[in-house]
Motif scaffolding. Structure first.
Motif, PDB file in Angstrom:
ATOM      1  N   LEU A   1       0.823  -1.217   0.000  1.00  0.00           N
ATOM      2  CA  LEU A   1       0.000   0.000   0.000  1.00  0.00           C
ATOM      3  C   LEU A   1       0.853   1.261   0.000  1.00  0.00           C
ATOM      4  N   MET A   2       1.949   1.210   0.750  1.00  0.00           N
ATOM      5  CA  MET A   2       2.861   2.348   0.834  1.00  0.00           C
ATOM      6  C   MET A   2       3.443   2.701  -0.533  1.00  0.00           C
ATOM      7  N   VAL A   3       3.881   1.660  -1.239  1.00  0.00           N
ATOM      8  CA  VAL A   3       4.457   1.850  -2.580  1.00  0.00           C
ATOM      9  C   VAL A   3       3.392   2.385  -3.527  1.00  0.00           C
ATOM     10  N   GLN A   4       2.196   1.812  -3.437  1.00  0.00           N
ATOM     11  CA  GLN A   4       1.095   2.242  -4.296  1.00  0.00           C
ATOM     12  C   GLN A   4       0.795   3.726  -4.111  1.00  0.00           C
ATOM     13  N   ASP A   5       0.769   4.179  -2.873  1.00  0.00           N
ATOM     14  CA  ASP A   5       0.523   5.595  -2.581  1.00  0.00           C
ATOM     15  C   ASP A   5       1.660   6.468  -3.110  1.00  0.00           C
ATOM     16  N   ALA A   6       2.894   6.016  -2.953  1.00  0.00           N
ATOM     17  CA  ALA A   6       4.058   6.802  -3.359  1.00  0.00           C
ATOM     18  C   ALA A   6       4.110   6.990  -4.871  1.00  0.00           C
ATOM     19  N   ILE A   7       3.821   5.924  -5.641  1.00  0.00           N
ATOM     20  CA  ILE A   7       3.942   6.034  -7.104  1.00  0.00           C
ATOM     21  C   ILE A   7       2.747   6.749  -7.745  1.00  0.00           C
ATOM     22  N   ASN A   8       1.763   7.113  -6.917  1.00  0.00           N
ATOM     23  CA  ASN A   8       0.687   7.975  -7.422  1.00  0.00           C
ATOM     24  C   ASN A   8       1.208   9.375  -7.713  1.00  0.00           C
ATOM     25  N   THR A   9       2.269   9.773  -7.000  1.00  0.00           N
ATOM     26  CA  THR A   9       2.828  11.124  -7.182  1.00  0.00           C
ATOM     27  C   THR A   9       4.282  11.098  -7.650  1.00  0.00           C
ATOM     28  N   THR A  10       4.911   9.925  -7.621  1.00  0.00           N
ATOM     29  CA  THR A  10       6.313   9.804  -8.017  1.00  0.00           C
ATOM     30  C   THR A  10       6.441   8.816  -9.169  1.00  0.00           C
TER      31      THR A  10
ATOM     32  N   VAL B   1       7.538   5.805 -11.438  1.00  0.00           N
ATOM     33  CA  VAL B   1       7.920   4.483 -10.941  1.00  0.00           C
ATOM     34  C   VAL B   1       9.434   4.284 -10.887  1.00  0.00           C
ATOM     35  N   TYR B   2      10.132   4.606 -11.981  1.00  0.00           N
ATOM     36  CA  TYR B   2      11.574   4.324 -12.025  1.00  0.00           C
ATOM     37  C   TYR B   2      12.361   5.279 -11.135  1.00  0.00           C
ATOM     38  N   ALA B   3      11.851   6.502 -10.979  1.00  0.00           N
ATOM     39  CA  ALA B   3      12.478   7.433 -10.042  1.00  0.00           C
ATOM     40  C   ALA B   3      12.342   6.897  -8.621  1.00  0.00           C
ATOM     41  N   PHE B   4      11.159   6.365  -8.294  1.00  0.00           N
ATOM     42  CA  PHE B   4      10.947   5.784  -6.967  1.00  0.00           C
ATOM     43  C   PHE B   4      11.869   4.588  -6.751  1.00  0.00           C
ATOM     44  N   LEU B   5      11.959   3.716  -7.774  1.00  0.00           N
ATOM     45  CA  LEU B   5      12.839   2.556  -7.669  1.00  0.00           C
ATOM     46  C   LEU B   5      14.293   2.982  -7.483  1.00  0.00           C
ATOM     47  N   PHE B   6      14.695   4.050  -8.183  1.00  0.00           N
ATOM     48  CA  PHE B   6      16.066   4.551  -8.052  1.00  0.00           C
ATOM     49  C   PHE B   6      16.363   4.958  -6.615  1.00  0.00           C
ATOM     50  N   PHE B   7      15.491   5.769  -6.020  1.00  0.00           N
ATOM     51  CA  PHE B   7      15.728   6.232  -4.645  1.00  0.00           C
ATOM     52  C   PHE B   7      15.664   5.060  -3.656  1.00  0.00           C
ATOM     53  N   ARG B   8      14.703   4.173  -3.867  1.00  0.00           N
ATOM     54  CA  ARG B   8      14.566   3.003  -2.979  1.00  0.00           C
ATOM     55  C   ARG B   8      15.832   2.143  -3.007  1.00  0.00           C
ATOM     56  N   PHE B   9      16.309   1.813  -4.193  1.00  0.00           N
ATOM     57  CA  PHE B   9      17.454   0.919  -4.292  1.00  0.00           C
ATOM     58  C   PHE B   9      18.772   1.637  -4.034  1.00  0.00           C
ATOM     59  N   ALA B  10      18.815   2.951  -4.271  1.00  0.00           N
ATOM     60  CA  ALA B  10      20.032   3.710  -3.956  1.00  0.00           C
ATOM     61  C   ALA B  10      20.259   3.739  -2.449  1.00  0.00           C
ATOM     62  N   ILE B  11      19.197   4.040  -1.693  1.00  0.00           N
ATOM     63  CA  ILE B  11      19.313   4.038  -0.229  1.00  0.00           C
ATOM     64  C   ILE B  11      19.634   2.637   0.272  1.00  0.00           C
TER      65      ILE B  11
END
Length: 296
Positions: A26-35, A37-47
């Protein structure tokens, strides 16, 4: 006896991975509504890569070409699965994507047999088919047709299956911590490249609470913890059992959605969830034990 205890511990910890993925859905679903997808994956996997670097720091002197190569292979499988799944969502319903992605549970035993001639235990094979039926009942909410989205998601299922199979093989040959590190770095680099090519923005994002919450929690629990546990514990259990256990992800996602936002399951979906739980139990029990139970 000792090896059986190791296998049971591995399976329970792999179950915790499926729960972590389900809880963060659910958290990911909410985040990619405004971010994007690949930008979100970049930040997630970079951290996650930064965190994994510090965890693996004391093993850095063991880095070799084999470890880097294996990590890159796993990273390519993992990122490609995310990419095809994302493109699949552009062409078909999310429920259909969830079901077809879950078909990796049936891809794993057959791919493992064809690639490595791995023996498939009878109880695990039975559990595999029960898990597929359970996934269908839990996730499907429309007619299944074969179009571009479905084909892309089917490729995604094969890629996730390959990631599970090769994780089991590679984890026995090189340092697990370094293997995870290079896998995460590979996904980070590929996510950045795809984001720069396909997303509208990569860095000029809305850095709000929902974004940081989703990125940090998924980076820690759904990425570092999840892939470290998966990679380490697959040394003690089979790829097929891992896939069956991972089928618990949509079950845990549904339970969390009910607890968090009151999202109710239909009777059919509840039946599907019960079948998936049953499949994970059957995968743990030897066929002789099952025969003894039913013949009593």
């Amino acid at each position: 006896m000792k090896s059986k205890l190791y296998e049971l511990r591995a399976d329970l910890l792999l179950l915790s991975v499926a729960i972590a993925w389900g809880v963060t859905f659910l958290m990911v679903q909410d985040a990619i509504n405004t971010t994007p997808v690949y930008a979100f994956l970049f930040f997630r996997f970079a951290i996650a890569s930064i965190l994994m670097f510090f965890i693996a720091f004391k093993f850095l002197n063991q880095i070799n070409k084999k470890t880097i190569f294996y990590g890159i292979i796993l990273g390519i499988f993992l990122f490609s699965a995310f990419a095809t799944q994302t493109f699949g969502l552009s062409y078909t319903k999310s429920s259909i994507v969830a079901f077809i992605t879950g078909l990796n549970v049936i891809c794993v035993p057959f791919l493992a047999y064809f690639i490595f001639k791995d023996h498939i235990k009878r109880n695990v094979l039975i559990a595999t088919f029960i898990a597929v039926i359970g996934l269908y009942l839990l996730t499907m909410s429309g007619a299944l047709t074969i179009g571009k989205g479905e084909l892309l998601t089917l490729i995604c299922a094969f890629l996730f299956a390959l990631q599970i199979i090769y994780t089991g093989k590679f984890s026995k040959e090189v340092n697990v911590f370094l293997l995870v590190l290079f896998q995460l770095i590979t996904v980070t680099v590929l996510s950045l490249g795809f984001s720069l090519l396909l997303d509208n923005v990569t860095f000029n994002l809305t850095y709000d609470y929902a974004f940081f919450k989703a990125v940090l929690i998924t980076a820690i629990f759904a990425t570092v913890y999840a892939f470290l546990i998966q990679t380490y514990m697959q040394q003690f259990t089979s790829a097929t059992k891992t896939a069956i256990i991972f089928a618990m992800e949509p079950v845990s996602a549904s339970i969390f959605a009910f607890l968090a936002v009151g999202e109710l399951l239909t009777n059919i979906q509840i039946s599907g969830a019960i079948l998936i739980v049953l499949a994970t139990i059957i995968a743990e029990v030897k066929f002789k034990s099952l025969s003894h139970i039913f013949n009593r």
